[in-house]
Enzyme design. Structure first.
Site, short mmCIF file in Angstrom:
data_model
loop_
_atom_site.label_atom_id
_atom_site.label_comp_id
_atom_site.label_asym_id
_atom_site.label_seq_id
_atom_site.Cartn_x
_atom_site.Cartn_y
_atom_site.Cartn_z
N SER A 9 0.85 -1.20 0.00
CA SER A 9 0.00 0.00 0.00
C SER A 9 0.88 1.25 0.00
O SER A 9 1.62 1.51 0.97
CB SER A 9 -0.91 0.01 1.22
OG SER A 9 -1.61 1.24 1.25
N HIS A 34 -1.06 -1.01 -4.46
CA HIS A 34 -2.35 -0.71 -3.84
C HIS A 34 -2.38 0.79 -3.53
O HIS A 34 -1.52 1.31 -2.83
CB HIS A 34 -2.54 -1.54 -2.57
CG HIS A 34 -3.88 -1.34 -1.92
ND1 HIS A 34 -5.01 -2.03 -2.31
CD2 HIS A 34 -4.27 -0.53 -0.90
CE1 HIS A 34 -6.04 -1.66 -1.57
NE2 HIS A 34 -5.62 -0.74 -0.70
N ASP A 36 -4.60 3.93 -2.05
CA ASP A 36 -5.73 4.31 -1.21
C ASP A 36 -6.13 5.75 -1.47
O ASP A 36 -5.36 6.68 -1.19
CB ASP A 36 -5.35 4.18 0.27
CG ASP A 36 -5.19 2.74 0.70
OD1 ASP A 36 -6.07 1.93 0.38
OD2 ASP A 36 -4.18 2.43 1.37
N MET A 38 -8.74 8.64 -0.36
CA MET A 38 -9.68 8.99 0.73
C MET A 38 -10.17 10.42 0.56
O MET A 38 -9.39 11.29 0.18
CB MET A 38 -8.97 8.88 2.08
CG MET A 38 -8.32 7.54 2.33
SD MET A 38 -7.45 7.56 3.90
CE MET A 38 -6.64 5.96 3.83
N HIS A 67 -8.15 1.64 -4.44
CA HIS A 67 -9.14 1.44 -3.38
C HIS A 67 -9.77 2.80 -3.06
O HIS A 67 -9.13 3.64 -2.43
CB HIS A 67 -8.42 0.84 -2.16
CG HIS A 67 -9.26 0.68 -0.96
ND1 HIS A 67 -8.72 0.41 0.29
CD2 HIS A 67 -10.61 0.71 -0.77
CE1 HIS A 67 -9.69 0.31 1.18
NE2 HIS A 67 -10.85 0.49 0.57
N MET A 69 -12.00 5.15 -1.11
CA MET A 69 -12.74 5.36 0.15
C MET A 69 -13.39 6.73 0.04
O MET A 69 -13.01 7.68 0.73
CB MET A 69 -11.77 5.27 1.33
CG MET A 69 -11.37 3.83 1.62
SD MET A 69 -9.90 3.69 2.63
CE MET A 69 -8.65 3.68 1.34
N MET A 138 -12.00 -5.46 4.47
CA MET A 138 -11.25 -4.56 5.35
C MET A 138 -11.01 -5.26 6.69
O MET A 138 -11.97 -5.62 7.39
CB MET A 138 -12.00 -3.24 5.56
CG MET A 138 -12.12 -2.36 4.32
SD MET A 138 -10.56 -2.04 3.47
CE MET A 138 -9.61 -1.21 4.75
N ASP A 176 -7.17 -6.27 3.49
CA ASP A 176 -6.55 -4.95 3.58
C ASP A 176 -6.59 -4.41 5.00
O ASP A 176 -7.66 -4.07 5.52
CB ASP A 176 -7.29 -3.99 2.62
CG ASP A 176 -6.58 -2.66 2.47
OD1 ASP A 176 -5.44 -2.53 2.98
OD2 ASP A 176 -7.17 -1.77 1.84
O1 5SP Z 1 -7.13 1.04 2.88
C1 5SP Z 1 -6.33 1.07 3.79
C2 5SP Z 1 -6.60 1.87 5.03
O2 5SP Z 1 -7.82 2.50 4.92
C3 5SP Z 1 -5.12 0.25 3.68
O3 5SP Z 1 -4.83 -0.07 2.34
C4 5SP Z 1 -3.89 0.66 4.45
O4 5SP Z 1 -3.06 1.50 3.69
C5 5SP Z 1 -3.13 -0.57 4.85
O5 5SP Z 1 -2.09 -0.19 5.68
P1 5SP Z 1 -1.50 -1.15 6.80
O6 5SP Z 1 -2.63 -1.51 7.74
O7 5SP Z 1 -0.98 -2.37 6.08
O8 5SP Z 1 -0.45 -0.33 7.44
CO CO Z 2 -6.64 0.06 1.00
#
Ligand code: 5SP
Ligand code: CO
Length: 219
Positions: A9, A34, A36, A38, A67, A69, A138, A176
């Site tokens: 990620s 990956h 993220d 947000m 991903h 969010m 999640m 994740d």
């Molecule tokens: O989508 C998410 C958090 O919302 C993840 O993708 C985190 O980025 C994962 O990070 P770690 O828990 O592995 O540090």
């Molecule tokens: Co994620």
């Protein structure tokens, strides 16, 4: 032998050295990036947006797994295609018309993913499972990296695997949040196909070796 996919990620990367960290993933045994995204509304945090993804895409040589969010993700489906997304994952909890969102993602030529929060029952995906390329379970509450893994996830993975098998679907199961060498093998044994790891990889002394180790223990 199972080929479990590892998706670091980028949220946990050093943004002041982003190109270096992207090249690290390119040169590692990792399978996907990956990403993220947000919006500060669906989750109580804002990560990064379009210009940063655009920069990542220019250097990333592997599948880009985005991903989202964000609320109302349908507004941005074609934008994320243009920005280089190969897989676009929307949240079950953010979609009023999930089936329509999945169709729109596929119409753009991307794989369609659905992420599901820890509090949401996995059985709610039964009616759309054949239309979903990837379910992102999640294993933390979305919004932040570096949180502790929620143990109930193992049960959820097994339940989802049963739904996929019973429906003759070919959906991948992605996990994740809070993934480390401590839970990776058990997740794969329960049915996981893709493991996202952020802080565990980027917080390690040797991220390349850490990715190789995750790959090895999950085959
Ligand atoms: O989508 C998410 C958090 O919302 C993840 O993708 C985190 O980025 C994962 O990070 P770690 O828990 O592995 O540090
Ligand atoms: Co994620």
């Amino acid at each position: 032998m199972k080929n479990t996919l590892i998706a670091p990620s980028v949220l946990a990367a050093d943004f002041a050295n982003l190109q270096r960290d992207i090249e690290m993933i390119n040169n590692s045994e990792a399978d996907w990036f990956h990403i993220d995204i947000m919006d500060g509304v669906f989750v109580p945090n804002i990560s990064f947006g379009m210009p940063v993804l655009n920069a990542i895409s220019k250097h990333a040589k592997k599948t880009i797994d985005v991903h989202l969010m964000i609320i109302d993700p349908d507004r941005y489906i074609s934008t994320f295609k243009k920005l280089g997304a190969d897989i676009l994952t929307v949240h079950y909890e953010a979609c009023t018309h999930l089936h329509r969102s999945l169709q729109a993602i596929k119409a753009e030529g991307m794989k369609a993913g659905v992420a599901i929060n820890p509090h949401t029952n996995i059985s709610l995906l039964e009616d759309t499972i054949k239309d979903i390329d990837l379910v992102c379970i999640m294993s933390v509450n979305p919004g932040f990296g570096g949180q502790s893994f929620i143990e109930n996830t193992y049960k959820k993975v097994a339940q989802l695997k049963e739904i996929i098998t019973r429906n003759g679907a070919s959906t991948l199961i992605e996990i994740d949040g809070g993934v480390t060498n401590k839970n990776a093998k058990q997740l794969v044994d329960a049915g996981a196909d893709v493991l996202v790891a952020g802080s565990y990889v980027f917080g390690a002394q040797d991220p390349i070796a850490t990715i190789a180790d995750l790959k090895k223990i999950t085959q």
